[in-house]
Write a protein that holds these residues in place. Structure first.
Motif, PDB file in Angstrom:
ATOM      1  N   PRO A   5      30.997  93.175 -24.107  1.00  0.00           N
ATOM      2  CA  PRO A   5      32.644  92.776 -24.404  1.00  0.00           C
ATOM      3  C   PRO A   5      32.866  91.144 -23.558  1.00  0.00           C
ATOM      4  N   LEU A   6      33.276  90.277 -24.202  1.00  0.00           N
ATOM      5  CA  LEU A   6      32.996  88.873 -23.678  1.00  0.00           C
ATOM      6  C   LEU A   6      34.210  87.347 -24.626  1.00  0.00           C
ATOM      7  N   GLU A   7      35.687  87.230 -24.009  1.00  0.00           N
ATOM      8  CA  GLU A   7      36.790  87.016 -24.493  1.00  0.00           C
ATOM      9  C   GLU A   7      36.464  85.252 -23.610  1.00  0.00           C
ATOM     10  N   VAL A   8      37.019  84.160 -24.759  1.00  0.00           N
ATOM     11  CA  VAL A   8      37.020  83.640 -23.922  1.00  0.00           C
ATOM     12  C   VAL A   8      38.492  82.447 -24.118  1.00  0.00           C
ATOM     13  N   GLY A   9      39.119  83.249 -22.771  1.00  0.00           N
ATOM     14  CA  GLY A   9      41.114  83.010 -22.444  1.00  0.00           C
ATOM     15  C   GLY A   9      41.340  81.829 -23.109  1.00  0.00           C
ATOM     16  N   GLU A  10      42.322  81.628 -23.597  1.00  0.00           N
ATOM     17  CA  GLU A  10      43.265  81.251 -24.927  1.00  0.00           C
ATOM     18  C   GLU A  10      45.206  80.277 -24.241  1.00  0.00           C
ATOM     19  N   ASP A  11      45.781  80.059 -23.932  1.00  0.00           N
ATOM     20  CA  ASP A  11      46.940  80.329 -23.127  1.00  0.00           C
ATOM     21  C   ASP A  11      47.544  81.588 -24.848  1.00  0.00           C
ATOM     22  N   LEU A  12      48.398  82.171 -24.097  1.00  0.00           N
ATOM     23  CA  LEU A  12      49.130  83.032 -24.390  1.00  0.00           C
ATOM     24  C   LEU A  12      48.801  84.500 -25.431  1.00  0.00           C
ATOM     25  N   MET A  13      47.425  84.374 -24.735  1.00  0.00           N
ATOM     26  CA  MET A  13      45.969  85.301 -25.118  1.00  0.00           C
ATOM     27  C   MET A  13      46.597  86.806 -24.362  1.00  0.00           C
ATOM     28  N   SER A  14      46.578  87.872 -24.924  1.00  0.00           N
ATOM     29  CA  SER A  14      46.815  89.286 -24.211  1.00  0.00           C
ATOM     30  C   SER A  14      46.477  89.961 -24.079  1.00  0.00           C
ATOM     31  N   PHE A  15      46.004  90.879 -23.376  1.00  0.00           N
ATOM     32  CA  PHE A  15      45.150  92.295 -22.829  1.00  0.00           C
ATOM     33  C   PHE A  15      45.996  93.447 -22.978  1.00  0.00           C
ATOM     34  N   HIS A  16      46.151  94.156 -24.424  1.00  0.00           N
ATOM     35  CA  HIS A  16      46.379  95.807 -23.392  1.00  0.00           C
ATOM     36  C   HIS A  16      46.143  96.663 -23.243  1.00  0.00           C
ATOM     37  N   ILE A  17      46.058  96.754 -22.125  1.00  0.00           N
ATOM     38  CA  ILE A  17      45.113  98.044 -21.014  1.00  0.00           C
ATOM     39  C   ILE A  17      45.694  98.919 -21.753  1.00  0.00           C
ATOM     40  N   ARG A  18      44.731  99.994 -22.352  1.00  0.00           N
ATOM     41  CA  ARG A  18      45.120 101.600 -22.515  1.00  0.00           C
ATOM     42  C   ARG A  18      43.926 102.340 -22.427  1.00  0.00           C
ATOM     43  N   ASP A  19      43.558 103.241 -22.978  1.00  0.00           N
ATOM     44  CA  ASP A  19      41.941 103.483 -23.579  1.00  0.00           C
ATOM     45  C   ASP A  19      41.283 102.595 -24.186  1.00  0.00           C
ATOM     46  N   GLU A  20      41.209 101.643 -25.331  1.00  0.00           N
ATOM     47  CA  GLU A  20      41.039 100.889 -25.863  1.00  0.00           C
ATOM     48  C   GLU A  20      41.794  99.559 -25.279  1.00  0.00           C
ATOM     49  N   ILE A  21      41.126  98.254 -25.712  1.00  0.00           N
ATOM     50  CA  ILE A  21      41.691  97.213 -24.888  1.00  0.00           C
ATOM     51  C   ILE A  21      42.165  96.418 -26.432  1.00  0.00           C
ATOM     52  N   ALA A  22      43.230  96.203 -26.343  1.00  0.00           N
ATOM     53  CA  ALA A  22      43.802  95.332 -27.477  1.00  0.00           C
ATOM     54  C   ALA A  22      43.997  94.260 -27.207  1.00  0.00           C
ATOM     55  N   VAL A  23      43.186  92.619 -27.634  1.00  0.00           N
ATOM     56  CA  VAL A  23      43.832  91.481 -27.845  1.00  0.00           C
ATOM     57  C   VAL A  23      44.229  90.881 -28.912  1.00  0.00           C
ATOM     58  N   ARG A  24      45.073  89.868 -28.144  1.00  0.00           N
ATOM     59  CA  ARG A  24      46.139  89.481 -29.358  1.00  0.00           C
ATOM     60  C   ARG A  24      45.912  87.629 -29.079  1.00  0.00           C
ATOM     61  N   ARG A  25      45.561  86.924 -30.028  1.00  0.00           N
ATOM     62  CA  ARG A  25      45.646  85.491 -29.427  1.00  0.00           C
ATOM     63  C   ARG A  25      46.904  84.611 -31.027  1.00  0.00           C
ATOM     64  N   TRP A  26      47.155  83.880 -30.157  1.00  0.00           N
ATOM     65  CA  TRP A  26      48.000  83.039 -30.666  1.00  0.00           C
ATOM     66  C   TRP A  26      47.379  81.996 -31.155  1.00  0.00           C
ATOM     67  N   THR A  27      48.160  81.644 -32.619  1.00  0.00           N
ATOM     68  CA  THR A  27      47.966  79.840 -32.949  1.00  0.00           C
ATOM     69  C   THR A  27      48.740  79.127 -32.447  1.00  0.00           C
ATOM     70  N   VAL A  28      48.739  77.715 -32.389  1.00  0.00           N
ATOM     71  CA  VAL A  28      49.551  76.636 -31.623  1.00  0.00           C
ATOM     72  C   VAL A  28      51.108  76.215 -32.134  1.00  0.00           C
ATOM     73  N   SER A  29      50.867  77.288 -33.325  1.00  0.00           N
ATOM     74  CA  SER A  29      52.641  77.213 -33.774  1.00  0.00           C
ATOM     75  C   SER A  29      53.252  78.956 -33.098  1.00  0.00           C
ATOM     76  N   ARG A  30      52.251  79.568 -32.075  1.00  0.00           N
ATOM     77  CA  ARG A  30      52.676  80.571 -30.983  1.00  0.00           C
ATOM     78  C   ARG A  30      53.340  81.546 -32.057  1.00  0.00           C
ATOM     79  N   GLN A  31      52.196  81.784 -33.456  1.00  0.00           N
ATOM     80  CA  GLN A  31      52.400  82.820 -34.506  1.00  0.00           C
ATOM     81  C   GLN A  31      51.778  83.498 -33.923  1.00  0.00           C
ATOM     82  N   ALA A  32      51.396  85.038 -33.550  1.00  0.00           N
ATOM     83  CA  ALA A  32      50.206  85.885 -33.210  1.00  0.00           C
ATOM     84  C   ALA A  32      49.677  86.065 -34.695  1.00  0.00           C
ATOM     85  N   ASP A  33      48.203  85.646 -34.414  1.00  0.00           N
ATOM     86  CA  ASP A  33      47.440  85.282 -35.611  1.00  0.00           C
ATOM     87  C   ASP A  33      46.498  86.556 -35.695  1.00  0.00           C
ATOM     88  N   ALA A  34      46.118  86.774 -34.947  1.00  0.00           N
ATOM     89  CA  ALA A  34      45.225  87.824 -34.709  1.00  0.00           C
ATOM     90  C   ALA A  34      45.227  88.850 -33.687  1.00  0.00           C
TER      91      ALA A  34
END
Length: 310
Positions: free
Chosen positions: A273-302
């Motif tokens: 498993p691999l991610e290329v980091g982006e500004d404001l990308m976040s990782f919520h670490i639990r039993d699973e890791i939830a990955v959250r990306r942001w658009t340029v407008s800083r709205q969560a999009d994925a």
């Protein structure tokens, strides 16, 4: 106590003043603790975008003293002292770093003494909230412990002339995130990164035609190639490997490598498993890791979830 364990890449860039990749800085939220690793250009603006009050930062940890990792310190320190809702720090500004941190912070205090005196007199700001406390270390080991959060520093290899240089292992309630800091391929990253939930590593690459240029060679010799990073990921087997501090070199006539090329090069040595980091990308670490990306407008999009292996 909150069980939140989240890591956010505030800045994934290099000294190039790109608006889409601010200077190196990583936000760690663990329970009631909020700490930063490095404070590159724009760290305070990213915190504002996230709605994290600058004055809420419990500690700033430094990996080394390159300016792209430290240039945001005055902003974090002094803006966090203001009375406004986005700041309002109560208590001293806490900095943790290798030997040399006290000297740097003492000189910053001297440089900004006129501003401090003006604001104490004019705005009636409390002097105790602009004070600086520094904890220095000179070897591997725990450097910050609060509640269930434990942070361990470990030496890395950023080059013979660039010492000290460190990475950090962050432990919280049985979960582990590791930040390599700036380094060449290094066994200490393998040692402290083995079986981490999240391993965040720097990377550098350039197109073949640039490899004969002396200053490009010098830069690459101070960092980790995608293939080398892949070998580290393969040896440490994190649940998720992430690139940050993307040193994608270019010239006036040669463009930098693209993300797809970076991934292809990494896949020569690593298939996990691999991610290329982006500004404001976040990782919520639990039993699973939830990955959250942001658009340029800083709205969560994925959102993407990385499942832990059985």
């Amino acid at each position: 106590m909150s069980t939140l364990f989240r890591v956010t890449l505030l800045g994934t860039g290099v000294p190039i003043p790109r608006p889409d990749r601010f200077g190196p800085s990583t936000l760690i939220e663990a329970g009631e603790q909020t700490v930063l690793i490095d404070a590159g250009r724009g760290a305070t603006m990213r915190l504002f975008e996230l709605g994290v009050p600058i004055g809420r930062i419990n500690a700033l940890l430094l990996t080394h003293f390159h300016s792209d990792h430290t240039v945001g310190i005055p902003d974090l320190w002094l803006t966090g002292w203001l009375s406004s809702h986005f700041a309002a720090r109560k208590g001293p500004f806490h900095v943790i770093g290798p030997v040399g941190t006290s000297t740097m912070m003492r000189h910053l205090e001297a440089a900004y003494a006129p501003d401090i005196e003006i604001r104490v007199e004019d705005e009636k700001l409390a002097r105790e909230n602009v004070a600086i406390t520094v904890d220095e270390f000179a070897s591997d080991g725990p450097v910050y412990e609060a509640g269930d959060l434990r942070i361990i520093a470990f030496a890395v290899d950023h080059g013979e002339a660039i010492k000290p240089a460190y990475g950090y292992r962050i432990e919280y309630r049985g979960r582990v995130a590791v930040v390599s800091g700036d380094t060449r391929y290094n066994e200490n990253v393998v040692r402290y990164g083995r079986n981490a939930d999240l391993l965040i590593h720097e990377v550098a690459m350039a197109r073949p035609e640039l490899l004969v240029i002396p200053h490009i060679q010098r830069i690459l010799n101070h960092h980790t190639s995608p293939q080398e990073a892949g070998r580290i990921f393969a040896r440490t087997t994190p649940k998720l490997a992430v690139f940050t501090h993307l040193v994608m070199l270019a010239s006036e006539t040669t463009s930098p490598p693209c993300v797809e090329e970076l991934i292809t090069a990494t896949r020569e040595t690593y298939a996990g498993p691999l991610e290329v980091g982006e500004d404001l990308m976040s990782f919520h670490i639990r039993d699973e890791i939830a990955v959250r990306r942001w658009t340029v407008s800083r709205q969560a999009d994925a959102r993407k979830t990385v499942r832990a292996p059985p």
